[in-house]
Design an enzyme around this catalytic site. Sequence first.
Site, PDB file in Angstrom:
ATOM      1  N   GLY A   1       1.976  -5.008   7.499  1.00 57.78           N
ATOM      2  CA  GLY A   1       1.015  -5.744   6.682  1.00 57.78           C
ATOM      3  C   GLY A   1      -0.208  -6.097   7.502  1.00 57.78           C
ATOM      4  O   GLY A   1      -0.543  -5.412   8.471  1.00 57.78           O
ATOM      5  N   SER A   2      -0.825  -7.207   7.139  1.00 60.10           N
ATOM      6  CA  SER A   2      -2.077  -7.578   7.790  1.00 60.10           C
ATOM      7  C   SER A   2      -1.824  -8.124   9.200  1.00 60.10           C
ATOM      8  O   SER A   2      -0.755  -8.678   9.483  1.00 60.10           O
ATOM      9  CB  SER A   2      -2.793  -8.633   6.952  1.00 60.10           C
ATOM     10  OG  SER A   2      -1.967  -9.773   6.825  1.00 60.10           O
ATOM     11  N   THR A   3      -2.821  -7.997  10.051  1.00 62.35           N
ATOM     12  CA  THR A   3      -2.710  -8.499  11.415  1.00 62.35           C
ATOM     13  C   THR A   3      -2.556 -10.027  11.399  1.00 62.35           C
ATOM     14  O   THR A   3      -1.795 -10.588  12.192  1.00 62.35           O
ATOM     15  CB  THR A   3      -3.937  -8.061  12.237  1.00 62.35           C
ATOM     16  OG1 THR A   3      -3.921  -6.628  12.295  1.00 62.35           O
ATOM     17  CG2 THR A   3      -3.916  -8.603  13.646  1.00 62.35           C
TER      18      THR A   3
ATOM     19  N   CYS B   1      -3.492   2.013   6.450  1.00 60.27           N
ATOM     20  CA  CYS B   1      -3.800   1.453   7.767  1.00 60.27           C
ATOM     21  C   CYS B   1      -4.310   2.519   8.726  1.00 60.27           C
ATOM     22  O   CYS B   1      -4.940   2.196   9.721  1.00 60.27           O
ATOM     23  CB  CYS B   1      -2.568   0.767   8.321  1.00 60.27           C
ATOM     24  SG  CYS B   1      -1.116   1.781   8.157  1.00 60.27           S
TER      25      CYS B   1
ATOM     26  N   GLU C   1       3.773  -3.499  12.343  1.00 61.71           N
ATOM     27  CA  GLU C   1       2.813  -2.427  12.040  1.00 61.71           C
ATOM     28  C   GLU C   1       1.668  -3.089  11.290  1.00 61.71           C
ATOM     29  O   GLU C   1       1.837  -3.506  10.148  1.00 61.71           O
ATOM     30  CB  GLU C   1       3.459  -1.345  11.159  1.00 61.71           C
ATOM     31  CG  GLU C   1       4.646  -0.641  11.765  1.00 61.71           C
ATOM     32  CD  GLU C   1       4.269   0.324  12.876  1.00 61.71           C
ATOM     33  OE1 GLU C   1       3.068   0.459  13.199  1.00 61.71           O
ATOM     34  OE2 GLU C   1       5.200   0.930  13.438  1.00 61.71           O
TER      35      GLU C   1
ATOM     36  N   GLY D   1       1.029 -10.781  10.532  1.00 64.19           N
ATOM     37  CA  GLY D   1       1.857 -10.282  11.638  1.00 64.19           C
ATOM     38  C   GLY D   1       1.886 -11.260  12.807  1.00 64.19           C
ATOM     39  O   GLY D   1       2.948 -11.525  13.398  1.00 64.19           O
TER      40      GLY D   1
ATOM     41  N   ASN E   1       0.808  -1.234   0.000  1.00 66.10           N
ATOM     42  CA  ASN E   1       0.000   0.000   0.000  1.00 66.10           C
ATOM     43  C   ASN E   1       0.837   1.278   0.000  1.00 66.10           C
ATOM     44  O   ASN E   1       0.447   2.269  -0.613  1.00 66.10           O
ATOM     45  CB  ASN E   1      -1.033  -0.013   1.124  1.00 66.10           C
ATOM     46  CG  ASN E   1      -0.433  -0.079   2.490  1.00 66.10           C
ATOM     47  OD1 ASN E   1       0.698  -0.547   2.651  1.00 66.10           O
ATOM     48  ND2 ASN E   1      -1.152   0.374   3.492  1.00 66.10           N
TER      49      ASN E   1
ATOM     50  N   GLU F   1       7.943   2.954  15.059  1.00 70.17           N
ATOM     51  CA  GLU F   1       8.894   3.355  14.027  1.00 70.17           C
ATOM     52  C   GLU F   1       8.960   4.874  14.012  1.00 70.17           C
ATOM     53  O   GLU F   1       8.179   5.551  14.668  1.00 70.17           O
ATOM     54  CB  GLU F   1       8.434   2.827  12.658  1.00 70.17           C
ATOM     55  CG  GLU F   1       8.378   1.320  12.599  1.00 70.17           C
ATOM     56  CD  GLU F   1       8.144   0.800  11.194  1.00 70.17           C
ATOM     57  OE1 GLU F   1       6.975   0.610  10.826  1.00 70.17           O
ATOM     58  OE2 GLU F   1       9.144   0.616  10.469  1.00 70.17           O
TER      59      GLU F   1
HETATM   60  P1  NAD Z   1       0.075  -9.044   3.913  1.00 71.49           P
HETATM   61  O1  NAD Z   1       0.134  -9.191   5.366  1.00 71.49           O
HETATM   62  O2  NAD Z   1      -0.553 -10.118   3.125  1.00 71.49           O
HETATM   63  O3  NAD Z   1       1.537  -8.880   3.262  1.00 71.49           O
HETATM   64  C1  NAD Z   1       2.468  -7.964   3.746  1.00 71.49           C
HETATM   65  C2  NAD Z   1       3.855  -8.458   3.377  1.00 71.49           C
HETATM   66  O4  NAD Z   1       4.118  -9.669   4.090  1.00 71.49           O
HETATM   67  C3  NAD Z   1       4.047  -8.782   1.895  1.00 71.49           C
HETATM   68  O5  NAD Z   1       5.355  -8.437   1.505  1.00 71.49           O
HETATM   69  C4  NAD Z   1       3.868 -10.298   1.868  1.00 71.49           C
HETATM   70  O6  NAD Z   1       4.537 -10.902   0.791  1.00 71.49           O
HETATM   71  C5  NAD Z   1       4.506 -10.692   3.187  1.00 71.49           C
HETATM   72  N1  NAD Z   1       4.059 -11.976   3.727  1.00 71.49           N
HETATM   73  C6  NAD Z   1       2.855 -12.605   3.542  1.00 71.49           C
HETATM   74  N2  NAD Z   1       2.842 -13.791   4.179  1.00 71.49           N
HETATM   75  C7  NAD Z   1       4.045 -13.932   4.787  1.00 71.49           C
HETATM   76  C8  NAD Z   1       4.633 -14.945   5.620  1.00 71.49           C
HETATM   77  N3  NAD Z   1       3.968 -16.052   5.937  1.00 71.49           N
HETATM   78  N4  NAD Z   1       5.890 -14.759   6.074  1.00 71.49           N
HETATM   79  C9  NAD Z   1       6.573 -13.632   5.771  1.00 71.49           C
HETATM   80  N5  NAD Z   1       6.079 -12.643   4.993  1.00 71.49           N
HETATM   81  C10 NAD Z   1       4.817 -12.783   4.509  1.00 71.49           C
HETATM   82  O7  NAD Z   1      -0.602  -7.645   3.725  1.00 71.49           O
HETATM   83  P2  NAD Z   1      -0.868  -6.825   2.406  1.00 71.49           P
HETATM   84  O8  NAD Z   1      -2.088  -7.409   1.804  1.00 71.49           O
HETATM   85  O9  NAD Z   1       0.349  -6.713   1.557  1.00 71.49           O
HETATM   86  O10 NAD Z   1      -1.101  -5.342   2.994  1.00 71.49           O
HETATM   87  C11 NAD Z   1      -2.337  -4.895   3.460  1.00 71.49           C
HETATM   88  C12 NAD Z   1      -2.445  -4.986   4.982  1.00 71.49           C
HETATM   89  O11 NAD Z   1      -1.349  -4.316   5.609  1.00 71.49           O
HETATM   90  C13 NAD Z   1      -3.660  -4.321   5.546  1.00 71.49           C
HETATM   91  O12 NAD Z   1      -4.334  -5.193   6.411  1.00 71.49           O
HETATM   92  C14 NAD Z   1      -3.152  -3.085   6.301  1.00 71.49           C
HETATM   93  O13 NAD Z   1      -3.878  -2.689   7.375  1.00 71.49           O
HETATM   94  C15 NAD Z   1      -1.809  -3.489   6.691  1.00 71.49           C
HETATM   95  N6  NAD Z   1      -0.915  -2.324   6.802  1.00 71.49           N
HETATM   96  C16 NAD Z   1      -0.533  -1.844   8.037  1.00 71.49           C
HETATM   97  C17 NAD Z   1       0.284  -0.748   8.150  1.00 71.49           C
HETATM   98  C18 NAD Z   1       0.737  -0.194   9.463  1.00 71.49           C
HETATM   99  O14 NAD Z   1       1.657   0.603   9.484  1.00 71.49           O
HETATM  100  N7  NAD Z   1       0.171  -0.553  10.569  1.00 71.49           N
HETATM  101  C19 NAD Z   1       0.760  -0.139   7.015  1.00 71.49           C
HETATM  102  C20 NAD Z   1       0.388  -0.641   5.793  1.00 71.49           C
HETATM  103  C21 NAD Z   1      -0.447  -1.735   5.703  1.00 71.49           C
END
Ligand code: NAD
Length: 455
Positions: free
Chosen positions: A209-211, A265, A231, A214, A133, A434
Site C-alpha cells: 500500500g502507501s508509504t 506502484c 511493498e 507502511g 490496485n 516477495e
Molecule cells: P493504503 O496504504 O491506504 O491501504 C492499503 C491497505 O492498508 C488497505 O487494505 C487499507 O485498508 C490498509 N490500511 C490502511 N490504514 C491501515 C492501518 N492504519 N493499519 C493497517 N492497515 C491499514 O493504500 P491504497 O490507497 O489502498 O493503495 C495505493 C497505494 O499502494 C499507492 O501509494 C501505491 O504505490 C501503493 N502500492 C504499492 C505496491 C508495491 O508493491 N510496492 C503495490 C500496490 C500499491
Amino acid sequence: MTHAHHEVVNPATGEVIETVPATSAAEVDAAVARAAKAQEGWAAAAPADRARLLRRFAGVVDEHIEELARLEVREAGHTIGNARWEAGNVRDLLDFAAGGVERLTGRQIPVAGGLDITILEPLGVIGVIAPWNFPMPIAAWGTAPALAAGNAVLLKPAETTPLTALRLAELALEAGLPEHLFQVLPGAGDVTGNALVEHPGVAKIVFTGSTRVGKSIMATSAPLVKRVTLELGGKSPNIVFADSDLQAAAAATPMSFLDNSGQDCCARTRILVQRSVYDRFLDLLAPAIESVVVGDPADEKTQMGPLISQIQLDRVRSYVPDDLPGIRGSAPDGPGFWFAPTVLTDIAPDAPAACEEVFGPVAAVLPFDDEADAIRLANATDYGLSGSIWTRDIGRALRVSRAVAAGNLSVNSHSSVRYSTPFGGYKQSGLGRELGPDALTAFTETKNVFISTEA
Ligand code: NAD
C-alpha cells in the site's frame, strides 16, 4: 459484534454493486484463534499432502478464471484482459508455491564435534493487508508462499475491493484446504487492519500500500518485534538514451504508465529522455498516447479503464492543473471516475507531479544530457521500486542497471513482475522481497541445531 458495512462501487458507473460487512477487532481476535488452531494441523501434515492441496486450490482457481476476472472488472474497473491475467496469476502463484513445499530445505553446515543442521519452521499466523490496485495478485503473493511454508493466513482486502478475495476464500474451501487456514477479513484499515498489526498472535504482516501507512505499520509492529514485509510506493524512471530504438521506446511508453490507469506502484511515471532526441521522442510519443483506447473495461478492445474511486480522481486532478503543458489522450465523460492519459512536458523536476506518486494516468517527461545526468535524475527520489533503460549499448545497459537504486529494472522492456523472480523496493519503496525462488523462506524462521557426536 459490529454492524459496520462497506459499499462496493463499480468505478465505471459509480453504482453500488454490493455491501460487505466489516470485521471488528473482537472478530479479528476470534479469527486469529481459529487460524492458530488450523495452522498446527497444517504444519504437522505431510509436505506432499500440503503441496497436493495447494495444487488443487490452483486447479479450482483455474476453473473460475472468467468468473473472478468479471468480478474484478466490476469492483475495480480493470480491463477484462488484465483481469484474466490477474486471476491466472493467482493460479500460477499457488502452483509455484506448491512446488516449493517439498523443496523447503535447510542446510548441513560443517562444524567440529558434531553435526549442524538448519530447520526452516513456519512463523504461525500471517496477516496479509492488500491494496485495491491489484486485489487478486497482491493477495496471492503473500498468501500462496505463506501457506506453502506451513502458515495460516488472514487476508484483509482493501475497503473498495473485497469481492475477489472473499470468492478466493470460498474456492480454497472447495479445493479442500482446512477450514480457518485461509480467512478473509474485510474491513477498514484503521480497525481491521490495525487489529491484525497489533495482535500478538499474528507473527508477521505482509503489507502492500502507501508509504505513509507502511511506515505506521512498521512503527506499530516494533513493540512486538513483529516481522514485516512492506511493498510501498514508487516513482519509477523510464530512461531513454539517444542510442536506443526510439520508435520501439516511444511505442512501449504509453502502457508503461497507463496500465491499470496508472494505479500501479511500478508505473514508469518519470520519462527521462536524452536531450539530443527529446523533440523527436515527443513527436513519436504524442500519437501513441492519443490513440490509447480508454473506455468500458468489459470491452475486449479497451486498453485503459476508470480510476478506482471519486477520491482517487480528485487526488489525480489536484496534480494536473488545466494549464500545465502536455500531451493528452481522451476519456469518456459522464458517470464513473475517468481521467485522460496525460504526459506533462516542460515541468520542473521538483514539481509535485514530477516527484510525488500520483497513482493515476499521468507521467512527467524530463530531458537529460548524458549517462551521469540520467543516473542522477533517476536516483533523485526517496523511492526505488522499478525502472526501465532503453539503449542498444549493452555496456551502458549494465552500468546504468547497477547505478540505479531500485529493486526491479528492465532493459528495452517495461516488465517488472514475474512470479518466479524476486520483487520489492529499495529505499522507501519497501522492505523485504516477495515472489521468486526465496518466496517461501520469507515466511519461516531459521532454527540452527547442533548435535554433538562426542557424547
Ligand atoms: P493504503 O496504504 O491506504 O491501504 C492499503 C491497505 O492498508 C488497505 O487494505 C487499507 O485498508 C490498509 N490500511 C490502511 N490504514 C491501515 C492501518 N492504519 N493499519 C493497517 N492497515 C491499514 O493504500 P491504497 O490507497 O489502498 O493503495 C495505493 C497505494 O499502494 C499507492 O501509494 C501505491 O504505490 C501503493 N502500492 C504499492 C505496491 C508495491 O508493491 N510496492 C503495490 C500496490 C500499491
